[in-house]
Design an enzyme around this catalytic site. Structure first.
Site, PDB file in Angstrom:
ATOM      1  N   HIS A   1      -2.969  -1.480  -2.998  1.00  0.00           N
ATOM      2  CA  HIS A   1      -4.254  -0.532  -2.734  1.00  0.00           C
ATOM      3  C   HIS A   1      -4.077   0.619  -3.544  1.00  0.00           C
ATOM      4  O   HIS A   1      -3.009   1.417  -3.722  1.00  0.00           O
ATOM      5  CB  HIS A   1      -4.075   0.027  -1.301  1.00  0.00           C
ATOM      6  CG  HIS A   1      -4.204  -1.205  -0.277  1.00  0.00           C
ATOM      7  ND1 HIS A   1      -4.094  -0.920   1.075  1.00  0.00           N
ATOM      8  CD2 HIS A   1      -4.717  -2.257  -0.306  1.00  0.00           C
ATOM      9  CE1 HIS A   1      -4.430  -2.193   1.618  1.00  0.00           C
ATOM     10  NE2 HIS A   1      -4.863  -2.870   0.928  1.00  0.00           N
TER      11      HIS A   1
ATOM     12  N   SER B   1       1.004  -1.250  -0.044  1.00  0.00           N
ATOM     13  CA  SER B   1      -0.002  -0.061   0.042  1.00  0.00           C
ATOM     14  C   SER B   1       0.715   1.158   0.188  1.00  0.00           C
ATOM     15  O   SER B   1       1.867   1.283  -0.828  1.00  0.00           O
ATOM     16  CB  SER B   1      -1.012  -0.086   1.190  1.00  0.00           C
ATOM     17  OG  SER B   1      -1.959   0.851   1.182  1.00  0.00           O
TER      18      SER B   1
ATOM     19  N   ASP C   1      -3.889  -4.853   6.491  1.00  0.00           N
ATOM     20  CA  ASP C   1      -4.216  -5.636   5.265  1.00  0.00           C
ATOM     21  C   ASP C   1      -3.073  -6.589   4.890  1.00  0.00           C
ATOM     22  O   ASP C   1      -1.619  -6.032   4.853  1.00  0.00           O
ATOM     23  CB  ASP C   1      -4.701  -5.076   3.972  1.00  0.00           C
ATOM     24  CG  ASP C   1      -5.350  -5.810   2.880  1.00  0.00           C
ATOM     25  OD1 ASP C   1      -5.709  -6.955   3.437  1.00  0.00           O
ATOM     26  OD2 ASP C   1      -5.397  -5.463   1.968  1.00  0.00           O
TER      27      ASP C   1
END
Length: 193
Positions: free
Chosen positions: A45, A18, A137
């Site tokens: 992401h 991310s 995540d």
């Protein structure tokens, strides 16, 4: 840092990240051996509608790069990018499935969803790599990769632009390697040698 010997039977490399991970990714991918017998799946992401990621990665590597498509067969020697705003799932027949269900950790695509289904589809033949990011995540999914017998690598938080994501994985999973960018390249390139 726990370290494991690297087997030669890996078939799939899944890289998740991310915030702060793109720079690592574009430093790792150009240095991977072209003869690695792997398919590479990248889950990053990003906001819906962002489409530049595939072009950026394609400009940095000689591997074929494309966004994964519904029911597409996964082939070695290719890099697949998770489309923005879809979870990228791997099916047991080694095809992709795109999923628009709820966000996980405020993210779609979610790294956890891809790691989980990759471990179900490929068992211990998965290498999971988790890079920089600002939420948790990927940690539980990386745990499933580990449980299935796969190899787990987490970016060294001291090097990560945003260390929270790798720190969460290290807290939840006994990962095989906590690695800098240079070490990640070396570990992956040792496969099959």
């Amino acid at each position: 840092m726990a370290q494991s010997s690297i087997r030669n039977n890996y078939q799939l490399l899944v890289i998740g990240g991310s915030a702060g991970s793109l720079e690592v990714l574009i430093n790792v991918l150009p240095h991977l051996r072209n003869d690695l017998a792997l398919a590479i799946v990248v889950v990053m992401h990003r906001k819906p509608g962002e489409s530049f990621l595939t072009d950026i990665i394609a400009s940095k590597t000689s591997w074929p790069v494309k966004e994964a498509e519904e029911k597409e067969a996964i082939q070695q020697g290719h890099i697949y990018i998770a489309p923005a705003d879809y979870h990228l799932l791997l099916e047991k027949d080694r095809t992709f499935s795109l999923d628009f269900s709820e966000k996980i950790h405020f993210s779609r695509p979610a790294i956890d969803a891809t790691f989980e289904t990759a471990s179900e589809a490929y068992g211990g033949a998965v290498i999971g790599v988790l890079l920089s990011g600002a939420n948790a995540d990927g940690a539980s999914g990386l745990g499933l990769v580990k449980k299935a017998g796969g190899l787990t690598i987490v970016q060294d938080p001291s090097e990560a632009a945003v260390p929270y994501m790798p720190e969460q994985a290290i807290q939840q999973v006994t990962v095989d390697y906590i690695a800098t960018t240079t070490m990640i390249i070396d570990i992956i390139n040792r496969i099959g040698q």
